[in-house]
Write an enzyme that holds these catalytic residues in place. Structure first.
Site, PDB file in Angstrom:
ATOM      1  N   HIS A 258       0.814  -1.224   0.000  1.00  0.00           N
ATOM      2  CA  HIS A 258       0.000   0.000   0.000  1.00  0.00           C
ATOM      3  C   HIS A 258       0.851   1.279   0.000  1.00  0.00           C
ATOM      4  CE1 HIS A 258      -3.499  -2.438   0.129  1.00  0.00           C
ATOM      5  NE2 HIS A 258      -3.501  -2.720   1.405  1.00  0.00           N
TER       6      HIS A 258
ATOM      7  N   HIS B  21      -9.815   1.306   0.972  1.00  0.00           N
ATOM      8  CA  HIS B  21      -9.728   0.074   1.752  1.00  0.00           C
ATOM      9  C   HIS B  21     -10.848  -0.030   2.784  1.00  0.00           C
ATOM     10  CE1 HIS B  21      -7.760  -3.244   3.875  1.00  0.00           C
ATOM     11  NE2 HIS B  21      -6.826  -3.263   2.948  1.00  0.00           N
TER      12      HIS B  21
ATOM     13  N   GLU C 190     -11.502  -3.861  -2.978  1.00  0.00           N
ATOM     14  CA  GLU C 190     -10.528  -2.825  -3.331  1.00  0.00           C
ATOM     15  C   GLU C 190     -10.303  -2.829  -4.841  1.00  0.00           C
ATOM     16  OE1 GLU C 190      -6.992  -3.550  -0.652  1.00  0.00           O
ATOM     17  OE2 GLU C 190      -8.454  -4.975   0.092  1.00  0.00           O
TER      18      GLU C 190
HETATM   19  C1  GAL Z   1      -5.181  -5.784   1.680  1.00  0.00           C
HETATM   20  C2  GAL Z   1      -4.188  -6.855   1.336  1.00  0.00           C
HETATM   21  C3  GAL Z   1      -4.064  -7.761   2.527  1.00  0.00           C
HETATM   22  C4  GAL Z   1      -3.673  -6.989   3.774  1.00  0.00           C
HETATM   23  C5  GAL Z   1      -4.626  -5.821   3.952  1.00  0.00           C
HETATM   24  C6  GAL Z   1      -4.228  -4.897   5.087  1.00  0.00           C
HETATM   25  O1  GAL Z   1      -5.319  -4.909   0.611  1.00  0.00           O
HETATM   26  O2  GAL Z   1      -4.632  -7.550   0.198  1.00  0.00           O
HETATM   27  O3  GAL Z   1      -3.119  -8.777   2.261  1.00  0.00           O
HETATM   28  O4  GAL Z   1      -2.352  -6.540   3.670  1.00  0.00           O
HETATM   29  O5  GAL Z   1      -4.700  -5.059   2.797  1.00  0.00           O
HETATM   30  O6  GAL Z   1      -4.277  -5.538   6.312  1.00  0.00           O
END
Ligand code: GAL
Length: 351
Positions: A106, A180, A316
Site C-alpha cells: 500500500h 480500503h 478494493e
Molecule cells: C489488503 C491486502 C491484505 C492486507 C490488507 C491490510 O489490501 O490484500 O493482504 O495486507 O490489505 O491488512
C-alpha cells in the site's frame, strides 16, 4: 442534500481535522475526513428504513493516525504489494519502503492516509461531494515525480457513493489508488460477514506466492473455491483446501475484471439477506481485491469496539498487485503531464 461538518480531533502535530458528513434525501450519509481522505462512516437504511453504519472505522482521528488495518483508508501511491519493494521505470530502479516481508504494501509507511488534505465542495441537484487534494512531493515513499492528486467523494440521491481519483505528475511515475473500506452490511461491530453473499464478475484471478506477491499467472477461477461468478456466502469456502486460500489465510485475491478504462461497470455485489441491504460495486479499473479481513485485528474502534478476523470485507478496486513489475499484467505508468483518472462506485439498494 447537505453536508455537515464537525471537528474530528487534532493530529499529533496539532492540526485540526474535520469530519464531513454528506447526506442525501433518502436517509443515506457518508462521512469522510480531510485527515488522510479516509472514509469514516457509511450509513445506509435497510428495507425497513433502519439505518446502520456499514463501514468499519474509528470515532476520531487517533485511530486513523495508527491505522495498520487500513480501516476506510485512502491508499496511495501504489495499492497492494510491490515485490521486493522496487520497480524500474525508464531504466532507473526505484527503491521503496519495505513494510511487508521485504515487499512494499500500500505504498509504504503513510503518508496518503495520514496527511491533511485541502478540500472543496461540489454540489448539484442530485448529488453532493467533496474534493480532497494534496501534492505528494517527488520521491515521497520513494516514488518519482511531484504528484498533484485529488480524491472526490460524492453521494447521490440514487444511494451511490462515488469515488473519483485524478492525478498528474511532472515526471513519469506509477500510480494505483484504492479505497480500503471494510464493509459489514449488517452494521459495523455486528460480528462476522461470512453469512453475507458476494458475487464477482471475474473468470480469472492472479495467484500469488506465500508472501502474496503475484506469480505473474492469470488463472481461471473455474473449479476452484475462488469462483464467485455465482453469488455465495463469503464463509462457505473460505477454509477450503486450496493453495491461494492457504497462502492468504482466506480470501485475499485479486480478480481480473472485464472492464474498460473510463467506463464504470458492475463488477461485484455484496448482500446481507437479513437486513436486505445490498451493495453494488462499479469500476473502470482492471482488478478488484476481495479481502475478507483475514488479518483484521483492530482495537479502540467505534464505540470502543474491537474488530476481529472476518468482521468486515473489502472490495478494493485497483490495478493488479505488482503490475508495475509484471509485463503480462495490464498496466501503464503515468507519463509526465498526462492525467490519471479512475472511478469506483459503491451503490446501495435493498432487496
Ligand atoms: C489488503 C491486502 C491484505 C492486507 C490488507 C491490510 O489490501 O490484500 O493482504 O495486507 O490489505 O491488512
Amino acid at each position: 442534500m447537505k453536508c455537515e461538518t464537525k471537528p474530528f480531533g487534532k493530529t499529533a502535530a496539532g492540526e485540526q481535522a474535520t469530519l464531513f458528513t454528506l447526506k442525501n434525501d433518502n436517509g443515506m450519509s457518508v462521512s469522510v475526513t480531510d485527515f488522510g481522505a479516509n472514509v469514516v462512516k457509511i450509513c445506509v437504511p435497510d428495507k425497513d428504513g433502519k439505518v446502520a453504519d456499514v463501514a468499519l472505522g474509528f470515532d476520531d482521528i487517533k485511530g486513523y493516525e495508527d491505522n495498520d488495518n487500513y480501516l476506510g483508508a485512502f491508499v496511495g501511491r501504489f495499492a497492494n504489494r510491490i515485490g521486493g519493494a522496487e520497480f524500474t521505470l525508464n531504466g532507473v530502479t526505484y527503491k521503496l519502503e519495505k513494510n511487508d516481508n521485504g515487499n512494499c504494501l500500500h505504498g509504504g509507511f503513510g503518508p496518503y492516509g495520514i496527511k491533511m488534505h485541502e478540500y472543496e465542495f461540489v454540489e448539484d441537484e442530485d448529488s453532493i461531494g467533496i474534493i480532497f487534494s494534496r501534492l505528494s512531493p517527488d520521491m515521497e515513499q520513494g516514488f518519482p515525480g511531484n504528484l498533484d492528486y485529488s480524491v472526490t467523494y460524492t453521494l447521490t440521491n440514487d444511494n451511490e457513493f462515488i469515488i473519483e481519483y485524478f492525478a498528474n505528475s511532472d515526471k513519469d511515475t506509477i500510480v494505483n489508488f484504492t479505497n480500503h473500506t471494510y464493509f459489514n452490511l449488517a452494521g459495523e461491530g455486528s460480528g462476522s460477514v461470512y453469512d453475507q453473499l458476494a458475487w464477482i464478475d471475474a473468470d480469472s484471478y492472479t495467484p500469488t506466492d506465500a508472501e502474496l506477491i503475484p506469480t505473474g499467472e492469470i488463472a481461471p477461477v473455474e473449479g476452484t473455491p475462488l469462483d464467485f461468478r455465482t453469488e455465495k456466502p463469503i464463509g462457505r469456502d473460505i477454509n477450503a483446501d486450496h493453495i491461494d486460500l492457504k497462502n492468504a489465510n482466506g480470501f485475499d485475491q485479486n480478480y481480473a475484471l472485464k472492464t474498460k478504462a473510463g467506463d464504470a461497470t458492475l463488477v461485484a455485489t455484496l448482500r446481507d439477506p437479513k437486513s436486505g441491504r445490498k451493495m453494488e460495486v462499479y469500476t473502470d479499473l482492471p482488478g478488484i481485491q476481495l479481502y475478507a479481513g483475514n488479518f483484521l485485528n483492530a482495537t479502540g474502534a467505534k464505540g470502543g469496539r474491537s474488530y476481529k478476523r472476518g468482521e468486515g470485507v473489502c472490495f478494493e478496486t485497483q490495478y493488479f498487485p505488482n503490475s508495475c513489475n509484471v509485463k503480462a499484467f495490464p498496466y501503464k505508468p503515468l507519463k509526465a503531464d498526462e492525467e490519471f483518472n479512475s472511478i469506483t462506485v459503491y451503490k446501495f439498494v435493498n432487496e
